[in-house]
Design a protein around this motif. Structure first.
Motif, mmCIF file in Angstrom:
data_model
loop_
_atom_site.group_PDB
_atom_site.id
_atom_site.type_symbol
_atom_site.label_atom_id
_atom_site.label_comp_id
_atom_site.label_asym_id
_atom_site.label_seq_id
_atom_site.Cartn_x
_atom_site.Cartn_y
_atom_site.Cartn_z
ATOM 1 N N PRO A 76 0.789 -1.118 0.029
ATOM 2 C CA PRO A 76 -0.085 0.128 -0.030
ATOM 3 C C PRO A 76 0.760 0.938 0.087
ATOM 4 O O PRO A 76 1.888 1.275 0.544
ATOM 5 C CB PRO A 76 -0.722 -0.200 1.266
ATOM 6 C CG PRO A 76 -0.024 -0.972 2.070
ATOM 7 C CD PRO A 76 0.606 -1.948 1.488
ATOM 8 N N ALA A 77 0.134 2.247 -0.383
ATOM 9 C CA ALA A 77 1.160 3.623 -0.741
ATOM 10 C C ALA A 77 2.115 3.507 -1.257
ATOM 11 O O ALA A 77 3.446 4.147 -0.834
ATOM 12 C CB ALA A 77 1.233 4.183 0.751
ATOM 13 N N TYR A 78 2.451 2.708 -2.540
ATOM 14 C CA TYR A 78 3.690 2.325 -2.953
ATOM 15 C C TYR A 78 4.175 3.582 -3.715
ATOM 16 O O TYR A 78 5.562 3.542 -3.884
ATOM 17 C CB TYR A 78 3.588 1.251 -4.274
ATOM 18 C CG TYR A 78 2.629 1.769 -5.262
ATOM 19 C CD1 TYR A 78 3.323 2.068 -6.317
ATOM 20 C CD2 TYR A 78 1.253 1.659 -5.100
ATOM 21 C CE1 TYR A 78 2.429 2.546 -7.344
ATOM 22 C CE2 TYR A 78 0.711 1.982 -6.141
ATOM 23 C CZ TYR A 78 1.122 2.521 -7.497
ATOM 24 O OH TYR A 78 0.503 2.788 -8.492
ATOM 25 N N ARG A 79 3.264 4.693 -3.925
ATOM 26 C CA ARG A 79 4.010 5.471 -4.653
ATOM 27 C C ARG A 79 4.842 6.530 -3.839
ATOM 28 O O ARG A 79 6.142 6.988 -4.252
ATOM 29 C CB ARG A 79 2.726 6.708 -4.953
ATOM 30 C CG ARG A 79 2.176 5.999 -6.243
ATOM 31 C CD ARG A 79 0.854 7.130 -6.633
ATOM 32 N NE ARG A 79 0.264 6.860 -7.860
ATOM 33 C CZ ARG A 79 -0.995 6.267 -7.770
ATOM 34 N NH1 ARG A 79 -1.387 6.062 -6.270
ATOM 35 N NH2 ARG A 79 -1.385 5.935 -8.851
ATOM 36 N N THR A 80 4.568 6.458 -2.533
ATOM 37 C CA THR A 80 5.702 7.099 -1.689
ATOM 38 C C THR A 80 7.164 6.445 -1.774
ATOM 39 O O THR A 80 8.040 6.955 -1.727
ATOM 40 C CB THR A 80 5.139 7.248 -0.186
ATOM 41 O OG1 THR A 80 3.654 7.649 -0.283
ATOM 42 C CG2 THR A 80 5.878 7.868 0.753
ATOM 43 N N TRP A 81 7.099 5.030 -1.530
ATOM 44 C CA TRP A 81 8.191 4.442 -1.443
ATOM 45 C C TRP A 81 8.925 4.397 -2.906
ATOM 46 O O TRP A 81 10.046 4.442 -2.964
ATOM 47 C CB TRP A 81 7.927 2.973 -1.322
ATOM 48 C CG TRP A 81 7.450 2.614 0.114
ATOM 49 C CD1 TRP A 81 6.109 2.611 0.622
ATOM 50 C CD2 TRP A 81 8.035 2.653 1.260
ATOM 51 N NE1 TRP A 81 6.131 2.470 1.897
ATOM 52 C CE2 TRP A 81 7.420 2.608 2.363
ATOM 53 C CE3 TRP A 81 9.591 2.918 1.547
ATOM 54 C CZ2 TRP A 81 7.811 2.372 3.804
ATOM 55 C CZ3 TRP A 81 10.017 2.689 2.777
ATOM 56 C CH2 TRP A 81 9.198 2.645 3.822
ATOM 57 N N LYS A 282 -4.983 0.292 -8.114
ATOM 58 C CA LYS A 282 -5.609 1.768 -7.649
ATOM 59 C C LYS A 282 -4.830 2.211 -6.497
ATOM 60 O O LYS A 282 -4.121 3.307 -6.726
ATOM 61 C CB LYS A 282 -6.737 1.529 -7.247
ATOM 62 C CG LYS A 282 -7.949 1.897 -8.448
ATOM 63 C CD LYS A 282 -9.316 2.356 -7.749
ATOM 64 C CE LYS A 282 -9.923 1.153 -6.996
ATOM 65 N NZ LYS A 282 -11.246 1.446 -6.397
ATOM 66 N N LYS A 283 -4.546 1.504 -5.479
ATOM 67 C CA LYS A 283 -3.949 2.024 -4.383
ATOM 68 C C LYS A 283 -2.603 1.186 -4.021
ATOM 69 O O LYS A 283 -1.827 1.459 -3.047
ATOM 70 C CB LYS A 283 -4.607 2.353 -3.319
ATOM 71 C CG LYS A 283 -5.760 3.402 -3.613
ATOM 72 C CD LYS A 283 -6.655 3.593 -2.403
ATOM 73 C CE LYS A 283 -7.930 4.438 -2.846
ATOM 74 N NZ LYS A 283 -8.853 4.422 -1.542
ATOM 75 N N LYS A 284 -2.355 0.077 -4.846
ATOM 76 C CA LYS A 284 -1.516 -0.880 -4.350
ATOM 77 C C LYS A 284 -0.661 -1.266 -5.386
ATOM 78 O O LYS A 284 -0.976 -1.304 -6.591
ATOM 79 C CB LYS A 284 -2.049 -2.118 -3.681
ATOM 80 C CG LYS A 284 -2.940 -1.673 -2.425
ATOM 81 C CD LYS A 284 -3.619 -2.991 -1.827
ATOM 82 C CE LYS A 284 -4.298 -2.773 -0.586
ATOM 83 N NZ LYS A 284 -5.077 -3.886 -0.092
ATOM 84 N N LEU A 285 0.701 -1.659 -4.887
ATOM 85 C CA LEU A 285 1.698 -2.400 -5.942
ATOM 86 C C LEU A 285 1.524 -3.746 -5.538
ATOM 87 O O LEU A 285 1.966 -4.258 -4.456
ATOM 88 C CB LEU A 285 2.987 -1.933 -5.757
ATOM 89 C CG LEU A 285 4.029 -2.445 -6.693
ATOM 90 C CD1 LEU A 285 3.706 -2.298 -8.096
ATOM 91 C CD2 LEU A 285 5.307 -2.060 -6.455
ATOM 92 N N ILE A 286 0.986 -4.620 -6.553
ATOM 93 C CA ILE A 286 1.225 -6.263 -6.174
ATOM 94 C C ILE A 286 2.282 -6.751 -6.841
ATOM 95 O O ILE A 286 2.477 -6.924 -7.913
ATOM 96 C CB ILE A 286 -0.334 -6.830 -6.696
ATOM 97 C CG1 ILE A 286 -1.589 -5.915 -6.058
ATOM 98 C CG2 ILE A 286 -0.375 -8.249 -6.153
ATOM 99 C CD1 ILE A 286 -1.691 -5.917 -4.853
ATOM 100 N N VAL A 287 2.895 -7.515 -5.849
ATOM 101 C CA VAL A 287 4.096 -8.214 -6.274
ATOM 102 C C VAL A 287 3.865 -9.797 -6.261
ATOM 103 O O VAL A 287 3.631 -10.217 -5.203
ATOM 104 C CB VAL A 287 5.380 -7.952 -5.275
ATOM 105 C CG1 VAL A 287 6.533 -8.829 -5.892
ATOM 106 C CG2 VAL A 287 5.691 -6.438 -5.398
ATOM 107 N N SER A 288 3.702 -10.573 -7.170
ATOM 108 C CA SER A 288 3.573 -11.883 -7.477
ATOM 109 C C SER A 288 4.633 -12.670 -7.616
ATOM 110 O O SER A 288 5.461 -12.249 -8.620
ATOM 111 C CB SER A 288 2.414 -12.050 -8.419
ATOM 112 O OG SER A 288 1.448 -11.327 -8.094
ATOM 113 N N PHE A 289 4.816 -13.855 -6.953
ATOM 114 C CA PHE A 289 5.997 -14.743 -7.507
ATOM 115 C C PHE A 289 5.725 -16.021 -7.242
ATOM 116 O O PHE A 289 4.728 -16.341 -6.386
ATOM 117 C CB PHE A 289 7.354 -14.161 -6.740
ATOM 118 C CG PHE A 289 7.225 -14.127 -5.404
ATOM 119 C CD1 PHE A 289 7.401 -15.041 -4.586
ATOM 120 C CD2 PHE A 289 6.693 -12.720 -4.866
ATOM 121 C CE1 PHE A 289 7.348 -14.819 -3.130
ATOM 122 C CE2 PHE A 289 6.630 -12.632 -3.534
ATOM 123 C CZ PHE A 289 6.824 -13.439 -2.747
#
Lengths: 289, 158
Positions: A76-81, A282-289
């Protein structure tokens, strides 16, 4: 609900068939049917009107709807990171470039001190049997070691020991000269290759060329290079910036490009093999592996 | 709802949704589009929809698309359907009911399907169809009477 009558009994029968009656309503309906048994047939018809699904009728494109599964982590809030990482990357690149510049400056000074021969360009009055050939060769060596550019202005600077080069192999403008042997640094080849450039041909200069004034050769080079730059100047060359600043900007761009290539190669070689993927929602960056 | 829950919804509800869409639209091509669009909408909104609400959401989307967007084509399709079931020498009840269902309007048909095929209660059907519970009750009762009358008339003919 009011009591069951001959006017509303169908409503109760339908609700009974639909399973929507409350227990006390169910009891009232059974009591009504016991009093009016002729309505039992109608009650059975309502109960039989049940549509049942056909299990053989299936959706054929089910696989196309399925999404690839895997372990996923949501940020969440990946834009800040992402912004923070970008700032850190820019600072890191700047630091690396600054460190490289510092190291190359010291190297250039060493080169200038070790090979002072190009200084003889400006002192052609010293008598020698092969003064010009030696001078040109030494200048070539100095330029190759310096590994920077073919700009004749820098040649002069090398000779005087005031070089502020950045040490990059990229040369923007090739050297052109009326002397075929004077093609030294018109290349983007790495440092090792530049050191292996054959300069033996310079020793075979005709006597007339060898006896020319070195200052005139340098002047010719400068004229030719300026002509080449005027022929096809890029938008970047037109910027009103100092040469050193342009070189530094070029260095940063080269470092960023190299970094991007490394990231791309790493992604192709490693990440795709293990099924690593990222997607932005929308508001999250989803990392799948 | 995560990807795994979404895929479970596909495996569990796509067939039922397809059958529902087939009955509502009257043809399998439109039903395919309805199912695909419904799951696409579910995927887009999966962050906001729990797995326990997914089925109702799917049928809600499918109902809107089927009844609203395909109403005209559906009506034409059902009207043009050949009469064969109840004139058959040995008609079974299911086939007669299918014919009777085709006589209903789109909304009533959808309500009957949601009730009989999926077993939703009046309150749940009201949420899916965006009708009041009283409206659902009235429309369903009207549809049941129509079906019963059709069934009785067929039995009388036979």
């Amino acid at each position: 609900m009011s009591m069951i009558t001959m006017e509303n009994y169908e409503e109760y029968m339908i609700m009974h068939a639909d399973g929507e009656l409350q227990p006390h309503e169910e009891q009232a309906l059974q009591a009504f049917l016991s009093v009016n048994p002729q309505l039992q047939g109608e009650m059975d018809i309502y109960s039989s009107i049940r549509l049942t699904p056909d299990p053989t009728q299936v959706y054929a494109h089910k696989q196309a709807l399925l999404k690839p599964e895997g372990k996923a982590i949501a940020f969440p809030a990946y834009r800040t990171w992402a912004m923070a990482a970008g700032v850190v990357a820019i600072l890191a690149i700047g630091a690396v470039v600054a460190l490289r510049d510092g190291g190359n400056n010291s190297t250039n000074n060493q080169v200038a001190s070790v090979t002072p021969a190009p200084a003889q360009h400006t002192q052609p009055a010293q008598p020698s049997t092969t003064p010009t050939v030696t001078t040109v060769k030494d200048a070539a060596v100095a330029t190759v070691k310096d590994n920077t550019t073919a700009n004749p202005v820098n040649h002069t600077k090398h000779a005087t020991g005031n070089v502020t080069s950045n040490g990059k192999n990229i040369v923007k403008q090739p050297v052109t000269s009326n002397n075929n042997n004077d093609v030294l640094v018109a290349t983007t080849r790495p440092h090792q290759e530049l050191q292996q450039i054959q300069t033996a041909g310079m020793q075979q200069l005709p006597v007339s060329a060898a006896t020319q004034e070195p200052i005139q050769l340098a002047a010719n080079n400068e004229l030719n290079i300026n002509t080449a730059q005027e022929k096809d100047p890029s938008w970047f060359d037109k910027l009103p910036l100092d040469e050193d600043k342009k070189k530094n900007i070029n260095n940063v761009a080269t470092a960023v490009a190299n970094g991007c290539e490394k990231i791309s190669a790493f992604k192709k070689s490693s990440l795709e093999k293990i099924g690593f993927s990222m997607r932005v929602e929308k508001k999250k960056l989803i990392v799948s592996f | 709802m995560d990807t795994k829950a979404y895929n479970n919804c596909v495996k569990e509800w796509s067939d039922a949704l397809f059958r529902f869409a087939c009955k509502c639209t009257g043809n399998s091509e439109d039903a395919n589009d309805v199912v695909q669009n419904s799951f696409e909408v579910l995927w887009q909104k999966k962050e906001d929809i729990g797995a326990d609400k997914a089925k109702a959401f799917l049928f809600q989307v499918a109902y809107r698309q089927s009844v609203d967007n395909y109403r005209k084509r559906s009506r034409i399709s059902h009207v043009d359907a050949p009469e064969e079931s109840y004139t058959h020498a040995n008609p079974d009840l299911k086939r007669v009911l299918e014919r009777a269902l085709a006589q209903l309007d789109d909304q009533a048909r959808a309500l009957v399907l949601l009730k009989d095929h999926e077993g939703y209660r009046y309150e749940e059907i009201a949420q899916i169809t965006n009708l009041s519970e009283s409206q659902v009750k009235v429309y369903l009762h009207r549809a049941r009477k129509t079906l019963k009358d059709y069934l009785v008339s067929v039995e009388n003919v036979i």
